[in-house]
Design a protein around this motif. Sequence first.
Motif, short mmCIF file in Angstrom:
data_model
loop_
_atom_site.label_atom_id
_atom_site.label_comp_id
_atom_site.label_asym_id
_atom_site.label_seq_id
_atom_site.Cartn_x
_atom_site.Cartn_y
_atom_site.Cartn_z
N THR A 55 0.91 -0.92 -0.27
CA THR A 55 0.29 -0.02 0.31
C THR A 55 1.24 1.36 -0.11
O THR A 55 1.76 0.89 0.01
N ILE A 56 0.14 1.75 -0.21
CA ILE A 56 1.01 3.69 -0.44
C ILE A 56 2.05 3.90 1.02
O ILE A 56 2.23 4.49 1.02
N ASN A 57 1.42 3.39 2.51
CA ASN A 57 1.91 3.18 3.13
C ASN A 57 2.80 2.61 3.46
O ASN A 57 4.70 3.71 4.67
N LYS B 61 5.67 5.57 1.53
CA LYS B 61 5.63 7.17 2.33
C LYS B 61 6.48 7.87 2.24
O LYS B 61 6.79 9.26 2.41
N ALA C 221 -7.64 2.56 -3.94
CA ALA C 221 -6.56 2.45 -2.87
C ALA C 221 -5.93 3.56 -2.10
O ALA C 221 -5.53 3.94 -0.73
N LEU C 222 -6.37 4.95 -1.54
CA LEU C 222 -6.30 6.54 -1.29
C LEU C 222 -8.45 7.22 -1.10
O LEU C 222 -8.79 7.19 -1.73
N LYS C 223 -8.55 7.25 0.75
CA LYS C 223 -9.33 7.09 0.51
C LYS C 223 -9.28 8.15 1.33
O LYS C 223 -10.78 8.42 1.95
N SER C 224 -9.22 8.28 2.15
CA SER C 224 -8.87 9.46 3.30
C SER C 224 -7.17 10.82 3.17
O SER C 224 -6.95 11.04 2.48
N GLU D 74 -5.38 11.83 5.50
CA GLU D 74 -3.71 10.84 5.34
C GLU D 74 -3.18 10.32 4.27
O GLU D 74 -2.70 10.59 3.81
N ASP D 75 -4.25 10.40 3.89
CA ASP D 75 -3.58 9.13 1.96
C ASP D 75 -2.67 10.13 1.36
O ASP D 75 -2.15 10.10 0.26
N ILE E 231 -0.23 12.15 2.05
CA ILE E 231 1.34 10.91 1.36
C ILE E 231 1.03 10.74 0.08
O ILE E 231 2.30 11.40 -0.08
N PHE E 232 -0.04 11.13 -0.69
CA PHE E 232 0.71 11.08 -2.39
C PHE E 232 1.12 12.06 -2.46
O PHE E 232 1.72 12.49 -3.04
#
Length: 236
Positions: A94-96, A99, A113-116, A118-119, A122-123
Amino acid sequence: MQDIWNKKSKTYPRFSPIMRPFEAEFFAFLNECGVEFNSKSVVDIGAGTGVYSLHLAKMCKSVLALDISDAMLEILILSAKEHNISNIQTLNGTINDIKNSKFDIGFLTMSPALKSYEDFEIFYNLANKHIYMNWLKPRRSNLLELFMDCKADMATPMAILEQFLISKNIKFKSKIINENRSVTRSIDDMVENLAWHLEISRQNYTKDEIKNKIKNLANGDEITENITTCVKVMVF
């Protein structure tokens, strides 16, 4: 969730060196926005089977294809070998997991893949330039609508991204792209496809129930699904 996407890998679209009109319109807009791919490093988040990753690899210095589905990435690797594309790496995660990395371009198309916030934070920090394409309106299907309302939450990530960019005073360019297409499959293959979409939407139908519901719409052993897609592309 990984198991669901692994299951979908069997029927998920694969890379073709010939772009569909939808893909060509998308890349033409990126060109209008002045996006330069040459000599750039790119991370493709939610890369799937590499439908876009491999186009990018032909334009860029390097691509990292990130996805939670190892089965999808296995297909991507096979397609890369088939088309002699060697400047692409894959990462099952995942993106984590990335990061703390840095790329020239962050790229995401049609992925949950990105929902918040916070996501998206990071992106944003992953890259100098960002390309994001996702649903603006729920995807419509004449066959899925026999079982359920269109997934109203499909457009939620786009709304969250726009709120994020506005809150950070980040300027962006955008374009809406519409597509109407028809997909013809055997009845059994269509049942498999619909079963997957219903499962990921938490709708409980057996394959026999699905088949009985759609078989009167078939033409011989085949049936056609009419799909309407409305997406928004964001470049920032």
